[in-house]
Every structure is written in C-alpha cells, then in structure tokens.
Motif scaffolding. Structure first.
Motif, PDB file in Angstrom:
ATOM      1  N   GLU A  22       0.840  -1.207   0.000  1.00 42.16           N
ATOM      2  CA  GLU A  22       0.000   0.000   0.000  1.00 42.16           C
ATOM      3  C   GLU A  22       0.871   1.252   0.000  1.00 42.16           C
ATOM      4  O   GLU A  22       0.631   2.187  -0.768  1.00 42.16           O
ATOM      5  CB  GLU A  22      -0.911  -0.005   1.226  1.00 42.16           C
ATOM      6  N   PHE A  23       1.883   1.268   0.838  1.00 41.56           N
ATOM      7  CA  PHE A  23       2.749   2.438   0.933  1.00 41.56           C
ATOM      8  C   PHE A  23       3.536   2.657  -0.351  1.00 41.56           C
ATOM      9  O   PHE A  23       3.520   3.744  -0.922  1.00 41.56           O
ATOM     10  CB  PHE A  23       3.715   2.299   2.113  1.00 41.56           C
ATOM     11  N   TRP A  24       4.229   1.630  -0.843  1.00 39.91           N
ATOM     12  CA  TRP A  24       5.117   1.811  -1.992  1.00 39.91           C
ATOM     13  C   TRP A  24       4.357   2.050  -3.291  1.00 39.91           C
ATOM     14  O   TRP A  24       4.826   2.794  -4.156  1.00 39.91           O
ATOM     15  CB  TRP A  24       6.088   0.638  -2.121  1.00 39.91           C
ATOM     16  N   TRP A  25       3.182   1.446  -3.458  1.00 39.32           N
ATOM     17  CA  TRP A  25       2.388   1.743  -4.651  1.00 39.32           C
ATOM     18  C   TRP A  25       1.888   3.178  -4.617  1.00 39.32           C
ATOM     19  O   TRP A  25       1.827   3.853  -5.640  1.00 39.32           O
ATOM     20  CB  TRP A  25       1.227   0.765  -4.811  1.00 39.32           C
ATOM     21  N   PHE A  26       1.518   3.667  -3.435  1.00 43.22           N
ATOM     22  CA  PHE A  26       1.111   5.061  -3.309  1.00 43.22           C
ATOM     23  C   PHE A  26       2.278   5.974  -3.674  1.00 43.22           C
ATOM     24  O   PHE A  26       2.110   6.949  -4.422  1.00 43.22           O
ATOM     25  CB  PHE A  26       0.618   5.380  -1.891  1.00 43.22           C
ATOM     26  N   VAL A  27       3.459   5.675  -3.158  1.00 42.02           N
ATOM     27  CA  VAL A  27       4.638   6.496  -3.453  1.00 42.02           C
ATOM     28  C   VAL A  27       4.928   6.496  -4.951  1.00 42.02           C
ATOM     29  O   VAL A  27       5.214   7.543  -5.544  1.00 42.02           O
ATOM     30  CB  VAL A  27       5.859   5.996  -2.647  1.00 42.02           C
ATOM     31  N   PHE A  70      -0.970  15.941   0.214  1.00 37.84           N
ATOM     32  CA  PHE A  70      -0.117  16.047   1.399  1.00 37.84           C
ATOM     33  C   PHE A  70      -0.651  15.222   2.564  1.00 37.84           C
ATOM     34  O   PHE A  70       0.081  14.419   3.149  1.00 37.84           O
ATOM     35  CB  PHE A  70       0.046  17.514   1.824  1.00 37.84           C
ATOM     36  N   LEU A  71      -1.919  15.394   2.917  1.00 35.78           N
ATOM     37  CA  LEU A  71      -2.481  14.636   4.044  1.00 35.78           C
ATOM     38  C   LEU A  71      -2.568  13.129   3.769  1.00 35.78           C
ATOM     39  O   LEU A  71      -2.240  12.336   4.650  1.00 35.78           O
ATOM     40  CB  LEU A  71      -3.837  15.201   4.458  1.00 35.78           C
ATOM     41  N   PRO A  72      -2.992  12.691   2.574  1.00 33.33           N
ATOM     42  CA  PRO A  72      -2.953  11.249   2.322  1.00 33.33           C
ATOM     43  C   PRO A  72      -1.538  10.674   2.401  1.00 33.33           C
ATOM     44  O   PRO A  72      -1.340   9.572   2.917  1.00 33.33           O
ATOM     45  CB  PRO A  72      -3.521  11.104   0.910  1.00 33.33           C
ATOM     46  N   ALA A  73      -0.545  11.412   1.918  1.00 30.27           N
ATOM     47  CA  ALA A  73       0.839  10.933   1.991  1.00 30.27           C
ATOM     48  C   ALA A  73       1.310  10.860   3.438  1.00 30.27           C
ATOM     49  O   ALA A  73       1.973   9.886   3.844  1.00 30.27           O
ATOM     50  CB  ALA A  73       1.761  11.839   1.188  1.00 30.27           C
ATOM     51  N   LEU A  74       0.956  11.850   4.213  1.00 29.11           N
ATOM     52  CA  LEU A  74       1.304  11.842   5.635  1.00 29.11           C
ATOM     53  C   LEU A  74       0.618  10.678   6.344  1.00 29.11           C
ATOM     54  O   LEU A  74       1.233   9.960   7.134  1.00 29.11           O
ATOM     55  CB  LEU A  74       0.903  13.177   6.264  1.00 29.11           C
ATOM     56  N   GLY A  75      -0.655  10.469   6.028  1.00 26.68           N
ATOM     57  CA  GLY A  75      -1.411   9.384   6.653  1.00 26.68           C
ATOM     58  C   GLY A  75      -0.856   8.015   6.320  1.00 26.68           C
ATOM     59  O   GLY A  75      -0.678   7.170   7.200  1.00 26.68           O
ATOM     60  N   VAL A  76      -0.553   7.756   5.044  1.00 30.88           N
ATOM     61  CA  VAL A  76      -0.035   6.438   4.663  1.00 30.88           C
ATOM     62  C   VAL A  76       1.366   6.235   5.237  1.00 30.88           C
ATOM     63  O   VAL A  76       1.735   5.113   5.604  1.00 30.88           O
ATOM     64  CB  VAL A  76      -0.099   6.210   3.134  1.00 30.88           C
ATOM     65  N   SER A  77       2.136   7.299   5.376  1.00 29.02           N
ATOM     66  CA  SER A  77       3.464   7.187   5.987  1.00 29.02           C
ATOM     67  C   SER A  77       3.356   6.821   7.465  1.00 29.02           C
ATOM     68  O   SER A  77       4.093   5.957   7.952  1.00 29.02           O
ATOM     69  CB  SER A  77       4.239   8.495   5.836  1.00 29.02           C
ATOM     70  N   ARG A  79       0.752   5.357   8.924  1.00 27.64           N
ATOM     71  CA  ARG A  79       0.225   3.992   9.042  1.00 27.64           C
ATOM     72  C   ARG A  79       1.288   2.954   8.715  1.00 27.64           C
ATOM     73  O   ARG A  79       1.314   1.877   9.290  1.00 27.64           O
ATOM     74  CB  ARG A  79      -1.008   3.828   8.141  1.00 27.64           C
ATOM     75  N   ARG A  80       2.201   3.272   7.785  1.00 30.14           N
ATOM     76  CA  ARG A  80       3.299   2.341   7.466  1.00 30.14           C
ATOM     77  C   ARG A  80       4.222   2.185   8.665  1.00 30.14           C
ATOM     78  O   ARG A  80       4.666   1.087   8.985  1.00 30.14           O
ATOM     79  CB  ARG A  80       4.078   2.852   6.242  1.00 30.14           C
ATOM     80  N   LEU A  81       4.529   3.292   9.343  1.00 28.30           N
ATOM     81  CA  LEU A  81       5.348   3.206  10.554  1.00 28.30           C
ATOM     82  C   LEU A  81       4.622   2.406  11.636  1.00 28.30           C
ATOM     83  O   LEU A  81       5.244   1.644  12.369  1.00 28.30           O
ATOM     84  CB  LEU A  81       5.709   4.603  11.062  1.00 28.30           C
ATOM     85  N   HIS A  82       3.314   2.571  11.730  1.00 24.87           N
ATOM     86  CA  HIS A  82       2.534   1.796  12.694  1.00 24.87           C
ATOM     87  C   HIS A  82       2.639   0.302  12.400  1.00 24.87           C
ATOM     88  O   HIS A  82       2.657  -0.514  13.323  1.00 24.87           O
ATOM     89  CB  HIS A  82       1.064   2.214  12.664  1.00 24.87           C
ATOM     90  N   ASP A  83       2.699  -0.066  11.121  1.00 21.41           N
ATOM     91  CA  ASP A  83       2.799  -1.481  10.767  1.00 21.41           C
ATOM     92  C   ASP A  83       4.110  -2.085  11.261  1.00 21.41           C
ATOM     93  O   ASP A  83       4.175  -3.272  11.540  1.00 21.41           O
ATOM     94  CB  ASP A  83       2.667  -1.650   9.249  1.00 21.41           C
ATOM     95  N   THR A  84       5.146  -1.260  11.369  1.00 22.60           N
ATOM     96  CA  THR A  84       6.428  -1.744  11.894  1.00 22.60           C
ATOM     97  C   THR A  84       6.532  -1.503  13.399  1.00 22.60           C
ATOM     98  O   THR A  84       7.626  -1.564  13.963  1.00 22.60           O
ATOM     99  CB  THR A  84       7.611  -1.059  11.177  1.00 22.60           C
ATOM    100  N   ASN A  85       5.407  -1.212  14.034  1.00 22.77           N
ATOM    101  CA  ASN A  85       5.299  -1.002  15.478  1.00 22.77           C
ATOM    102  C   ASN A  85       6.099   0.217  15.944  1.00 22.77           C
ATOM    103  O   ASN A  85       6.736   0.198  16.991  1.00 22.77           O
ATOM    104  CB  ASN A  85       5.703  -2.255  16.260  1.00 22.77           C
ATOM    105  N   PHE A 107      12.958   1.961   7.590  1.00 23.39           N
ATOM    106  CA  PHE A 107      11.735   1.630   8.330  1.00 23.39           C
ATOM    107  C   PHE A 107      10.602   1.252   7.376  1.00 23.39           C
ATOM    108  O   PHE A 107       9.876   0.295   7.606  1.00 23.39           O
ATOM    109  CB  PHE A 107      11.286   2.800   9.203  1.00 23.39           C
ATOM    110  N   TYR A 108      10.445   2.031   6.297  1.00 24.64           N
ATOM    111  CA  TYR A 108       9.379   1.760   5.337  1.00 24.64           C
ATOM    112  C   TYR A 108       9.576   0.426   4.620  1.00 24.64           C
ATOM    113  O   TYR A 108       8.610  -0.227   4.249  1.00 24.64           O
ATOM    114  CB  TYR A 108       9.288   2.870   4.289  1.00 24.64           C
ATOM    115  N   ALA A 109      10.822   0.027   4.428  1.00 30.94           N
ATOM    116  CA  ALA A 109      11.117  -1.201   3.692  1.00 30.94           C
ATOM    117  C   ALA A 109      11.015  -2.454   4.556  1.00 30.94           C
ATOM    118  O   ALA A 109      10.916  -3.558   4.025  1.00 30.94           O
ATOM    119  CB  ALA A 109      12.507  -1.121   3.073  1.00 30.94           C
ATOM    120  N   GLN A 110      11.043  -2.298   5.864  1.00 32.90           N
ATOM    121  CA  GLN A 110      10.969  -3.452   6.753  1.00 32.90           C
ATOM    122  C   GLN A 110       9.595  -4.097   6.700  1.00 32.90           C
ATOM    123  O   GLN A 110       8.587  -3.437   6.469  1.00 32.90           O
ATOM    124  CB  GLN A 110      11.265  -3.044   8.198  1.00 32.90           C
ATOM    125  N   ALA A 111       9.587  -5.399   6.952  1.00 34.28           N
ATOM    126  CA  ALA A 111       8.316  -6.116   7.024  1.00 34.28           C
ATOM    127  C   ALA A 111       7.551  -5.660   8.260  1.00 34.28           C
ATOM    128  O   ALA A 111       8.144  -5.344   9.296  1.00 34.28           O
ATOM    129  CB  ALA A 111       8.566  -7.613   7.089  1.00 34.28           C
TER     130      ALA A 111
END
Length: 132
Positions: A22-27, A70-77, A79-85, A107-111
């Motif tokens: 989700e993050f990388w396709w958005f980027v 801007f806000l969608p990019a901030l939000g997905v970023s 949420r991506r950090l949240h996925d890595t705890n 951090f974004y690239a980690q599972a």
C-alpha cells in the motif's frame, strides 16, 4: 492503482496500519503523477524572470496536486510506521539531513509485525493472498 486510491480514500486517517505494498504503490503513483504534472504544467527552472509573467494559469496545477495529496501521503506514511510497530512521530527524524531520510526508508522497507500490534490488526491478514 487501487492502493493509491485506497490511500486517497483514507484522506486524513492517521490510525491503523498500512502494509508495504500500500505504501510503496502510493509512493510510485504519486511520483508519476507529480512528475507528469510538472513536465506538462510545471514551472520552468532557469527561465528568466521576465517570462514568469507569461506563465499559463495552469502552471499552478502541480502545486495544487501537492497540497491535495499532502495529508494522504502523511497518513499512509504514519500507518506504514505503525505497521512496523513505531509511532508516527518517527517522521520527525526526516528533519535530520540525509541520515533521517535513510532511516525512514529502512523503516518503510521493513516487514510489518505479524499479527496484531499496539496500532491495530495486521493489514495482510485482512487481505488473503498478499505476500508482502
């Protein structure tokens, strides 16, 4: 493209988790659209000042797009950090030149965490067949 649209639908959602796809396709799509708008309508780098007044009114479109996503990019970023705890506050590390950006990319690239973490349920568990 569906991940890009999904991020736009979650316009200002800063809770929950976003998996890597989700993050990388958005980027990727955001970069493509930004590049295309800048090529077609964007400001001319190195153009003398006297020709700036002759710029078309459509030259503002790249800036409008940047503000709109801007806000969608901030939000997905976040949420991506949240996925890595990690907390979304880790985005502030980007203010450290070069090192901050490298740390965020790592951090974004980690599972993401398997199963539920403090930020919510595993997004991959909700979509069967995703192996990210």
């Amino acid at each position: 493209m569906s991940y890009y649209l999904e991020a736009l639908k979650k316009y200002a959602v800063f809770h929950g988790r976003a998996h890597r796809a989700e993050f990388w396709w958005f980027v990727l799509f955001n970069a493509i659209f930004s590049f295309a708008l800048n090529v077609v309508f964007g400001a001319r780098v190195g153009v003398p000042e006297e020709s700036v007044s002759s710029a078309t009114p459509l030259a503002i479109l790249p800036s409008i797009y940047a503000l709109a996503v801007f806000l969608p990019a901030l939000g997905v970023s976040i949420r991506r950090l949240h996925d890595t705890n990690r907390s979304g506050w880790w985005l502030l590390i980007a203010f450290f030149p070069i090192v901050g950006a490298i740390v965020l990319i790592v951090f974004y690239a980690q599972a993401g965490d398997a199963g539920e973490n403090q930020f919510g349920a595993d997004p991959k568990a909700a979509e069967p067949g995703i192996d990210v």
